[in-house]
Design an enzyme around this catalytic site. Structure first.
Site, mmCIF file in Angstrom:
data_model
loop_
_atom_site.group_PDB
_atom_site.id
_atom_site.type_symbol
_atom_site.label_atom_id
_atom_site.label_comp_id
_atom_site.label_asym_id
_atom_site.label_seq_id
_atom_site.Cartn_x
_atom_site.Cartn_y
_atom_site.Cartn_z
ATOM 1 C CE1 TYR A 53 -4.052 -1.760 -0.305
ATOM 2 C CE2 TYR A 53 -2.987 -3.274 1.209
ATOM 3 C CZ TYR A 53 -3.995 -2.989 0.306
ATOM 4 O OH TYR A 53 -4.932 -3.946 -0.004
ATOM 5 N NE ARG A 56 -0.403 -0.285 -6.253
ATOM 6 C CZ ARG A 56 0.739 -0.963 -6.311
ATOM 7 N NH1 ARG A 56 1.002 -1.920 -5.436
ATOM 8 N NH2 ARG A 56 1.627 -0.713 -7.241
ATOM 9 C CG HIS A 106 -13.915 -1.354 -1.720
ATOM 10 N ND1 HIS A 106 -13.914 -1.720 -3.058
ATOM 11 C CD2 HIS A 106 -14.937 -2.044 -1.144
ATOM 12 C CE1 HIS A 106 -14.884 -2.597 -3.274
ATOM 13 N NE2 HIS A 106 -15.519 -2.801 -2.138
ATOM 14 C CB CYS A 114 -6.105 2.287 15.634
ATOM 15 S SG CYS A 114 -5.564 1.348 17.104
ATOM 16 C CB CYS A 133 -3.232 4.011 17.544
ATOM 17 S SG CYS A 133 -4.786 4.949 17.667
ATOM 18 C CB THR A 173 -17.850 -1.425 -11.875
ATOM 19 O OG1 THR A 173 -19.009 -1.635 -12.678
ATOM 20 C CG2 THR A 173 -17.930 -0.057 -11.216
ATOM 21 C CB SER A 174 -14.683 -5.947 -12.679
ATOM 22 O OG SER A 174 -14.987 -6.250 -11.320
ATOM 23 C CD GLU A 200 -14.134 -6.462 -22.114
ATOM 24 O OE1 GLU A 200 -13.729 -7.225 -21.226
ATOM 25 O OE2 GLU A 200 -13.773 -6.536 -23.295
#
Length: 230
Positions: A53, A56, A106, A114, A133, A173-174, A200
């Site tokens: 991450y 990302r 998401h 935390c 935290c 979206t898939s 598609e």
């Protein structure tokens, strides 16, 4: 008052240069889902997950919103009715484009969570396993990302919006990930007109009343123009 509920997925961000997960050369081809996107994977190897991450987050910092993001922000600002924007994406390209109210079902790359007390705070560009935290002091920081096996955020609110939708739109979206893949069926039950924007048809494409095939950077601005013209 007309209510438009919009769901966006990885396809809209891919046009800004962010890697998708499900393409043949996508992130899931490079990493096993079980290793980097599950609570079990994090417990097994927190360094691998945190580094995934971090990468990302660094990549997301290099890209900019595209015309599809900008068109949705324009729709939110100018439409006479209500626009609800829900995204499966963890980047902040919608916000950068000017969308003021985005529901990140998401989670968000820029967030830290935390695992001990559920406190949330802005993630540093480079997180470390065991970061403390700021609220409770526990060494339990994790990316504020909804992993497989966890419940997406704001589901009750999202289903309330779907039940009142006049128009439901899915962009990039898939149709492979639930519960989001089931949103079109929920909106149809509420009587909404349903539109899919994609390169598609998705895995649930046959459930949409209307399809607009092509680059979201072209098809979404054209649709927004139509809506705002009335």
């Amino acid at each position: 008052m007309t209510k438009i509920v919009i769901l966006t997925g990885a396809g809209i961000s891919a046009e800004s240069g962010l890697e998708t997960f499900r393409a043949e050369d996508g992130l899931w081809a490079q990493h096993r889902v079980e290793d980097v996107a599950t609570p079990e994977g994090f417990a097994r190897d927190p360094r691998l997950v945190v580094d995934f991450y971090n990468a990302r987050r660094a990549q997301a910092a290099t890209v900019a919103p595209n015309p599809a993001h900008q068109a949705l922000a324009r729709l939110e600002a100018s439409f006479d009715g209500e626009v609800v924007l829900i995204t499966q994406n963890v980047d902040d390209l919608h916000e950068q484009a000017g969308s003021a109210r985005v529901m990140h079902m998401h989670g968000a790359l820029k967030g830290a969570l935390c695992a001990a007390c559920d406190h949330r705070w802005p993630a540093p560009m480079v997180m470390q396993p065991g970061d403390p935290c700021p609220a409770c002091g526990a060494s339990a920081a994790r990316p504020d990302i909804v992993w497989f096996g966890e419940m997406p955020y704001d589901m009750e609110v999202i289903f309330d919006h779907l039940s009142g939708a006049d128009i439901f739109v899915a962009i990039g979206t898939s149709g492979n990930v639930y519960p989001a893949a089931g949103f079109v069926a929920e909106a149809r039950r509420a009587g909404a007109h349903t539109i899919e924007f994609n390169l598609e048809r998705s895995a649930v494409g046959n459930q949409f009343a209307e399809h607009r095939t092509g680059s979201a950077s072209q098809t979404v601005p054209a649709w927004v123009d139509e809506v705002l013209r009335g």
